[in-house]
Scaffold this motif. Sequence first.
Motif, short mmCIF file in Angstrom:
data_model
loop_
_atom_site.label_atom_id
_atom_site.label_comp_id
_atom_site.label_asym_id
_atom_site.label_seq_id
_atom_site.Cartn_x
_atom_site.Cartn_y
_atom_site.Cartn_z
N GLU A 72 -10.37 42.91 19.83
CA GLU A 72 -9.44 41.93 20.04
C GLU A 72 -9.99 40.78 19.54
O GLU A 72 -11.16 40.40 19.91
CB GLU A 72 -8.83 41.90 21.41
N GLY A 73 -9.35 40.10 18.81
CA GLY A 73 -10.17 38.69 18.12
C GLY A 73 -10.85 38.96 16.91
O GLY A 73 -11.28 37.92 16.15
N GLN A 74 -10.70 40.23 16.45
CA GLN A 74 -11.93 40.51 15.12
C GLN A 74 -10.71 40.65 13.91
O GLN A 74 -9.50 41.17 13.97
CB GLN A 74 -12.66 41.80 15.38
N ALA A 75 -11.32 40.13 12.56
CA ALA A 75 -10.33 40.62 11.48
C ALA A 75 -11.05 41.40 10.65
O ALA A 75 -12.35 41.57 10.85
CB ALA A 75 -10.08 39.42 10.94
N LYS A 76 -10.34 42.00 9.87
CA LYS A 76 -10.92 42.99 8.97
C LYS A 76 -10.38 42.92 7.39
O LYS A 76 -9.03 43.05 7.34
CB LYS A 76 -10.84 44.41 9.33
N TYR A 77 -11.26 42.98 6.34
CA TYR A 77 -10.69 43.04 5.03
C TYR A 77 -10.42 44.52 4.81
O TYR A 77 -11.17 45.31 4.95
CB TYR A 77 -11.61 42.52 4.05
N SER A 78 -9.16 45.01 4.13
CA SER A 78 -8.85 46.32 3.93
C SER A 78 -8.07 46.53 2.65
O SER A 78 -7.76 45.43 2.13
CB SER A 78 -8.20 47.02 5.13
N LEU A 79 -7.72 47.65 2.44
CA LEU A 79 -7.11 48.01 1.18
C LEU A 79 -5.67 48.78 1.61
O LEU A 79 -5.87 49.81 2.17
CB LEU A 79 -7.82 48.75 -0.06
N LEU A 80 -4.74 48.40 1.09
CA LEU A 80 -3.50 49.29 0.95
C LEU A 80 -3.48 50.12 -0.17
O LEU A 80 -3.36 49.60 -1.33
CB LEU A 80 -2.34 48.47 1.26
N LEU A 81 -3.54 51.25 -0.32
CA LEU A 81 -3.57 52.23 -1.23
C LEU A 81 -2.34 53.27 -1.78
O LEU A 81 -1.85 53.36 -0.64
CB LEU A 81 -4.91 53.19 -1.31
N ALA A 82 -2.21 53.34 -2.88
CA ALA A 82 -1.22 54.48 -3.25
C ALA A 82 -1.86 55.93 -3.15
O ALA A 82 -3.06 56.06 -3.05
CB ALA A 82 -0.68 54.28 -4.64
N GLU A 83 -1.13 56.92 -3.28
CA GLU A 83 -1.47 58.26 -3.18
C GLU A 83 -2.63 58.50 -4.30
O GLU A 83 -3.49 59.22 -4.16
CB GLU A 83 -0.49 59.32 -3.22
N SER A 84 -2.58 57.81 -5.31
CA SER A 84 -3.28 58.01 -6.33
C SER A 84 -4.81 57.11 -6.27
O SER A 84 -5.62 57.60 -7.25
CB SER A 84 -2.51 57.16 -7.71
N GLY A 85 -4.77 56.70 -5.11
CA GLY A 85 -6.01 55.86 -4.90
C GLY A 85 -6.16 54.50 -5.45
O GLY A 85 -6.85 53.59 -5.16
N GLY A 86 -5.03 54.25 -6.32
CA GLY A 86 -4.79 52.59 -7.02
C GLY A 86 -4.46 51.76 -5.59
O GLY A 86 -3.96 52.24 -4.66
N ILE A 87 -4.74 50.49 -6.06
CA ILE A 87 -4.86 49.62 -5.00
C ILE A 87 -3.25 49.00 -5.05
O ILE A 87 -2.83 48.18 -6.00
CB ILE A 87 -5.55 48.54 -5.32
N VAL A 88 -2.57 49.16 -4.10
CA VAL A 88 -1.18 48.22 -3.87
C VAL A 88 -1.35 46.76 -3.55
O VAL A 88 -0.67 46.22 -3.98
CB VAL A 88 -0.46 49.05 -2.71
N ASP A 89 -2.27 46.66 -2.54
CA ASP A 89 -2.91 45.27 -2.24
C ASP A 89 -4.26 45.34 -1.49
O ASP A 89 -4.38 46.16 -0.64
CB ASP A 89 -1.57 44.64 -1.55
N ASP A 90 -4.69 44.05 -1.53
CA ASP A 90 -5.88 43.84 -0.46
C ASP A 90 -5.26 43.05 0.58
O ASP A 90 -4.38 41.94 0.13
CB ASP A 90 -7.01 43.41 -1.30
N VAL A 91 -5.63 43.14 1.97
CA VAL A 91 -5.19 42.58 2.89
C VAL A 91 -6.24 42.27 3.86
O VAL A 91 -7.40 42.60 3.85
CB VAL A 91 -4.06 43.31 3.46
N VAL A 92 -5.88 41.25 4.83
CA VAL A 92 -6.82 40.74 5.93
C VAL A 92 -5.95 41.28 7.05
O VAL A 92 -4.71 40.89 7.30
CB VAL A 92 -7.14 39.26 5.95
N VAL A 93 -6.49 42.05 8.17
CA VAL A 93 -5.95 42.53 9.25
C VAL A 93 -6.47 41.68 10.48
O VAL A 93 -7.69 41.64 10.55
CB VAL A 93 -5.88 43.99 9.42
N TYR A 94 -5.66 41.25 11.38
CA TYR A 94 -6.19 40.44 12.62
C TYR A 94 -5.72 41.48 13.83
O TYR A 94 -4.58 41.78 13.93
CB TYR A 94 -5.58 39.17 12.77
N ARG A 95 -6.66 41.57 14.63
CA ARG A 95 -6.25 42.18 15.86
C ARG A 95 -5.93 41.29 17.07
O ARG A 95 -7.00 40.56 17.36
CB ARG A 95 -7.29 43.42 16.35
#
Length: 359
Positions: free
Chosen positions: A91-114
């Motif tokens: 809680e209070g931490q953030a993480k850089y992550s990727l939303l991928l398609a089934e192909s492995g291609g990048i739909v978007d790069d996102v930051v997630v905050y808990r």
Amino acid sequence: MTGSTDPATPEAPALESPLFDTHRAAGASFTDFAGWQMPVRYSSDLAEHHAVRTAAGLFDLSHMAEFRVSGPDAASLLDHALAGRLSAIEEGQAKYSLLLAESGGIVDDVVVYRLGAEEFVVVANASNHDPVAEALDERSAGFDARVADESAATALVAVQGPASRQVLEQTAGLRIAGLDGLRYYRSTPGSFDGVDLLVARTGYTGEDGFELYLDRAAAPALWNALLAAGEPLGLVAAGLASRDTLRLEAGMPLYGHELSLETLPEQAGLGRVPDLGKSEFVGREALLAGAPEGAPVLVALVAEGKRAARAGYEVFASDDSTEAVGVVTSGALSPTLGHPIALAYVAPSFAAPATELSV
């Protein structure tokens, strides 16, 4: 029909930040960015860039997309939907992550905050609002979790630069819990004149800085208060042009340039972002298979002279080569370094450091 040039086809109205009138009154120049009218500069790109490197810059990022994911299965949903292990962050931490398609291609790069045991906020790029919204909605099936699109109600203001913390500390009406101990890629609650906000330390300029998420109605007052406190410290309003050169100097990828549906994370130097130790997430099987042999990889370029390579310029093995070995994705004359820099995808055999290439 998509892409129709029929004059009878109505165009979607441009989206405006809650700070649009504030920017216009300040004399900003505007550009269309993902359907939004956003300030590209106020004075000069160079002055705004240098202000962020030496003091602080104030950015309007209200075009970004925010999705609140909550419920008993919120963490499990994000572990399935995204490439990283979001259930592991505190809680209070953030993480850089990727939303991928089934192909492995990048739909978007996102930051997630808990924000809590069962509550997260996913921040996506403005240009990918719709694909991210659709993906999160589809991937939530079967999970006891809710995905709420809060983009239209949320304003985002960023203060970036070595004086950014001092600016926040001196802004009238701004109260931030635990600012002294707020570490990089962490967030904490705050308030401005009684309006709740989320304060994060997750910048995109290569400098220290903070992002403030709040209700869009309160954004103009906060913007003006930050400027009033920050101008004696060297703070200036900064547009998207300086933001682009700042992130390029820091080697940070931009979706639509370095990242795309045709790009696998390992090609973009983001091979460590997906957690392949997870038993399942969308795109995992494609990542395990790996990129095709000879697939281009992202490299940084330093150029001689003063002429900057731009996105789309072809890269060659030498001046007299006729067959391209890559393509530039972003390029500019670096205001800090004083010479041109660029990012480019090139064939792996030309990707070793110190390789000489021609653009």
